[in-house]
Design a protein around this motif. Structure first.
Motif, PDB file in Angstrom:
ATOM      1  N   SER A  31       0.819  -1.213   0.000  1.00  0.00           N
ATOM      2  CA  SER A  31       0.000   0.000   0.000  1.00  0.00           C
ATOM      3  C   SER A  31       0.851   1.260   0.000  1.00  0.00           C
ATOM      4  CB  SER A  31      -0.938   0.017   1.199  1.00  0.00           C
ATOM      5  OG  SER A  31      -0.196   0.076   2.413  1.00  0.00           O
ATOM      6  N   ARG A  83      -6.814  -1.456  -5.601  1.00  0.00           N
ATOM      7  CA  ARG A  83      -7.184  -0.207  -4.921  1.00  0.00           C
ATOM      8  C   ARG A  83      -8.047   0.664  -5.832  1.00  0.00           C
ATOM      9  NH1 ARG A  83      -8.990   2.143  -0.646  1.00  0.00           N
ATOM     10  NH2 ARG A  83      -8.191   4.248  -0.248  1.00  0.00           N
ATOM     11  N   GLU A 101      -4.650   8.823  -3.338  1.00  0.00           N
ATOM     12  CA  GLU A 101      -4.291   7.415  -3.455  1.00  0.00           C
ATOM     13  C   GLU A 101      -4.696   6.852  -4.813  1.00  0.00           C
ATOM     14  OE1 GLU A 101      -5.792   5.137  -0.237  1.00  0.00           O
ATOM     15  OE2 GLU A 101      -4.665   6.242   1.307  1.00  0.00           O
ATOM     16  N   CYS A 105      -2.177   5.350  -7.801  1.00  0.00           N
ATOM     17  CA  CYS A 105      -2.328   4.086  -8.526  1.00  0.00           C
ATOM     18  C   CYS A 105      -2.197   4.312 -10.027  1.00  0.00           C
ATOM     19  CB  CYS A 105      -3.691   3.460  -8.206  1.00  0.00           C
ATOM     20  SG  CYS A 105      -3.895   2.911  -6.500  1.00  0.00           S
TER      21      CYS A 105
END
Length: 894
Positions: A31, A83, A101, A105
């Protein structure tokens, strides 16, 4: 964690990713790749090409027969896609942190995928991993030194029983990724404004709202600058996923199945197609680069989110609509573009195209120094214009049936004339020429060209013609003549397209001016010269095409083109010489001119041949600077220097290369009518011609090289007929048998009939030969009837026909534009494809820090030759470009 600490931690994670093999997929450490980076620059600057190539190296635990990258690369892709799916399927990005986030990605995939696509050995892995039904994966168990258990990459906690690894766990990963990215373009809180109501169901959360007002929408969604920046990053990743063509040779690019593009263009729902098409199209067409919000120096804009959004929107749009779907399935985006029919939509499109394409022209009279610069994405806008003209007949009629056609054709011509002398921009010139050919296939366009052209003084210098007077038809023909005579053979592969332009408009042009008629005759003289006809087995097809154009003017518009008829009648010796053409006589003419050249180089000239050298060159007929060297249109010489062939051709003997003064001598000698008539028509009778022995007077490639610069036309030899893709020219030897295959079939009857009739009407025309100083009287008030008794033949329309190799050239040009634009917007190592080994074109580093984009060796001649064959159906096998000729242009890197 501070920004510097975050960068340091992220760099350490990158080292671990490429240095520690087979990290467990359920480790929370994964992550960190979408939580640590603060911006896109963190991902691109900290993740070096060396780190990426270490990650894409073949995994030692895989079979040599089925190589695959490091398992860490697969697990990382699964982690970021997982994700992405979690956020997008919820239908809303909640808060800035989640949005960042999701963008991280996107950035990780944008950085990694080009380095996977470039590896030739990973083709089979790429197809299985992204485009086949998703299967169980594994990592190597280092403790027990054997393969670990199977698991679902998108759900690491879900174990897959042994023996079921060949089964399907779901849709192909590539298809899921594309759907997620397209949905992300319409995701509230990321690319669209956030919605206040948080109780919406996940099924209905994604609404495909068109971004901007325009086609299909009357009200914009109100994207903020942050939304525009986020949408730009998603579009950039979509381009990367679709960029498989960059790593394919151009000779096979058109037949290649780019599975990402195939899926988007054939499997997307109708709602997705229309929403994405209209969003991209409206974003591109509604943006005004000349508005006060944009800095004046357009080349300096690299981080303006609106401009970047427009750039990537236009690039993805053009990639989608030009993609040739394998098989018979239609391209949904191209089909939707072809079905637009509302007049208000066409007005919106035409205005948007004009605003961008006219930027250099509209700023001519401005006092702002940078106002006349072209918009950086103008080449891609030309591609969009051409696609609209090709796939939407209603839009083509909308442009042509009004005076908009005049403005549009001048805009397109500007880009051709502005780039014709720049070897790095020849792709733009070729595309502009083919756009003009697309316009001229409509008879209405040819008719409307008879409107008087007024106000050319307000145009840029490259478009102005000194003392011009006449119609748009005069202007177009003059421009075609300039493109053929001043480019030194760089455009040889599209000479048939230029001649097709003349052929398409010939049946409709009226009241051609004397200078325009002279230029048509000048083209005939050049194409009928012995050096040109003998230098290639198919060169006579270009001459035949021009003769058909001259016939079309005489058959359809005889009464309204008296100046043209007068010039044809006074130039009768030219056509009679062609009728009496023989191989032996032509070879004698070539030898005579070769000897004269040697005499000139050695300072010896026969008194009979010594003439004045003060005649102006044809290159001055359109001076880029509009200076005093420009020749008055009314005094343009009839016989001008004309280069057909490759300007890079080399002679075996340095003494055969003419200098600039010699070019003037050669050109001035051509003004003598007696000199212009080939030797064979003066020294050989028809009876003698019939007695020529078969095969006498062979003409080899070496002979062609030694005489390549001596004809009236000043033509280097055209490349002989070449097999497509072979790159090896075959030796051509002209023989009487070869001559008999085409000379008796030349369409000379109409012209000779008109000449005979005009001489009967006015015998003085036979004695008063045409030259650059000949005074052509004003056409009589009472029109003379045509002497042609047969009904005019139907106008012959020469369309542009696509072939796989021509489409390969087109794809390489478009992706070259995209690569060059990315190099400007993301200088240095931040480029999407910077440092990867693309194959669609060669990237050459220059000493000044920039790069030049060139076609791979062996691809240019094949593509160019095929374009020349298919563009007008003439079968001309020219090779005007060398294997290192640029495909699009140059990029200067920081």
């Amino acid at each position: 964690m501070g920004a510097s600490e975050s960068k340091l931690a992220f760099k350490e994670d990158i080292f671990r990713l490429s240095g520690t093999p087979d990290i467990p997929p359920n480790d929370p450490w994964w992550s960190r790749f979408y939580t640590l980076p603060e911006s896109d620059s963190d991902v691109f600057a900290l993740w070096s090409p060396t780190d990426l190539r270490a990650l894409t190296a073949f995994d030692a635990h895989c079979s040599p027969d089925t190589p695959a990258p490091q398992k860490n690369a697969e697990i990382l892709i699964y982690a970021v896609v997982r994700r992405l799916r979690k956020v997008v399927e919820r239908g809303k990005a909640e808060g800035d942190e989640e949005g960042r986030e999701l963008l991280n990605c996107v950035r990780v995939l944008t950085r990694l995928l080009p380095y996977l696509l470039e590896v030739e050995g990973l083709r089979a892995w790429e197809d299985a991993f992204f485009w086949q039904q998703r299967k169980g994966t594994w990592v190597w168990d280092t403790k027990y030194n054997h393969r670990g258990p199977l698991f679902d990459g998108l759900n690491p906690g879900k174990k897959v029983p042994e023996g079921s690894g060949e089964g399907s766990l779901g849709r192909p990963l590539g298809e899921e990724l594309l759907d997620l990215l397209i949905n992300a373009l319409f995701l509230p809180g990321l690319t669209l404004p956030s919605r206040g109501d948080g109780n919406e169901k996940a099924d209905n959360a994604i609404t495909y709202s068109i971004w901007q007002s325009g086609i299909g929408c009357k009200q914009s969604v109100g994207m903020s600058k942050e939304n525009e920046r986020n949408a730009m990053e998603v579009l950039r990743l979509l381009l990367v996923v679709c960029s498989r063509a960059m790593y394919i040779m151009p000779n096979v690019a058109a037949q290649a199945d780019v599975k990402a593009l195939t899926y988007i263009t054939t499997k997307s729902s109708r709602q997705v197609v229309l929403s994405l098409l209209c969003s991209l199209l409206n974003t591109v067409l509604k943006y005004n680069p000349a508005s006060w919000r944009v800095p004046l120096d357009l080349s300096a804009i690299t981080k303006d989110p609106k401009q970047l959004l427009v750039t990537y929107s236009l690039q993805l749009l053009t990639v989608l609509i030009i993609y040739p779907v394998p098989g018979d399935e239609p391209n949904a985006f191209r089909k939707a573009l072809g079905r637009l029919h509302r007049v208000e939509d066409f007005q919106f499109i035409q205005q948007g195209l004009t605003v961008v394409l006219s930027q250099p022209i509209s700023g001519v009279a401005s006092y702002v120094p940078t106002a006349s610069k072209a918009v950086p994405w103008a080449p891609e806008m030309l591609v969009l214009s051409w696609e609209l003209l090709q796939c939407n007949k209603r839009f083509r009629s909308f442009i042509i049936d009004t005076d908009r056609a005049h403005d549009f054709f001048v805009l397109v011509l500007y880009y051709a004339m502005d780039a014709k002398d720049d070897p790095a921009r020849q792709g733009i010139v070729r595309m502009a020429i083919l756009i003009l050919q697309t316009l001229t296939v409509e008879s209405t366009f040819g008719i409307r060209l008879n409107k008087s052209f007024i106000g050319q003084e307000s145009l840029p210098a490259v478009l102005r013609i000194s003392n011009f007077h006449g119609s748009y038809a005069d202007y177009l023909i003059t421009s075609v003549h300039s493109l053929m005579t001043t480019t030194k053979g760089r455009l040889e592969t599209v000479y048939p397209a230029l001649l097709a332009i003349i052929s398409n408009i010939a049946p409709y042009v009226r009241d051609l001016q004397r200078a325009t008629s002279s230029k048509l005759l000048d083209l005939f003289i050049s194409l009928a010269s012995p050096t040109f006809l003998l230098s290639g087995g198919d060169n006579h097809t270009m001459l035949s095409s021009l003769l058909e154009s001259l016939n079309a003017i005489l058959e359809h518009q005889y009464e309204s083109n008296r100046r043209f008829v007068e010039i044809i009648a006074r130039s009768h010796k030219r056509f009679e010489a062609l009728r009496n053409f023989t191989v032996n006589g032509a070879l004698a003419e070539v030898d005579r001119m070769a000897q004269e050249r040697k005499d000139r180089n050695s300072g010896i000239m026969s008194p009979v041949r010594r003439v004045s050298t003060d005649r102006p060159s044809v290159d001055g007929a359109r001076s880029p600077n509009g200076n005093s060297r420009q020749t008055s249109l009314g005094n343009v010489p009839e016989h001008s220097a004309f280069a057909i062939g490759n300007d890079d051709d080399e002679d075996d003997d340095d003494m055969t290369r003419p200098t600039a003064p010699q070019s003037h001598v050669r050109g001035s000698r051509a003004s003598s009518v007696d000199d212009a008539v080939p030797v064979q028509s003066r020294s050989m009778s028809e009876k003698a011609r019939g007695k020529l022995p078969v095969g006498q007077g062979s003409f080899s490639r070496e002979t062609s090289r030694n005489t390549s610069t001596t004809s009236l036309a000043s033509m280097p030899p055209a490349t002989p007929t070449t097999a497509i893709g072979s790159g090896m020219p075959s030796t051509f030897t002209p023989t009487p048998e070869w001559l008999e295959t085409w000379l008796p079939h030349l369409p000379l009857h109409t012209i000779l009939t008109v000449i005979a009739a005009e001489h009967d009407r006015d015998p003085a025309l036979r004695r008063r030969l045409f030259s650059s100083t000949t005074s052509i009287p004003t056409p009589p008030a009472v029109s003379l009837s045509s002497p042609l008794t047969d009904s005019p033949s139907p106008p012959k329309v020469q369309h542009f026909h696509w072939s796989p190799l021509a489409l390969g050239w087109y794809l390489s040009m478009l992706w070259g534009f995209i690569y060059a634009a990315d190099g400007l917007n993301n200088p240095g190592s931040n480029g999407l494809w910077a440092g990867t080994h693309v194959k669609l074109f060669l990237v050459e580093r220059r000493a000044d820090g920039g790069v030049s984009l060139r076609r791979p060796k062996g691809a240019v001649d094949a593509v160019g030759g095929e374009i020349a064959r298919r563009v007008a159906g003439l079968g001309f096998g020219g090779g005007g470009s060398t294997s290192s000729s640029p495909v699009v242009g140059s990029v200067r890197e920081a």
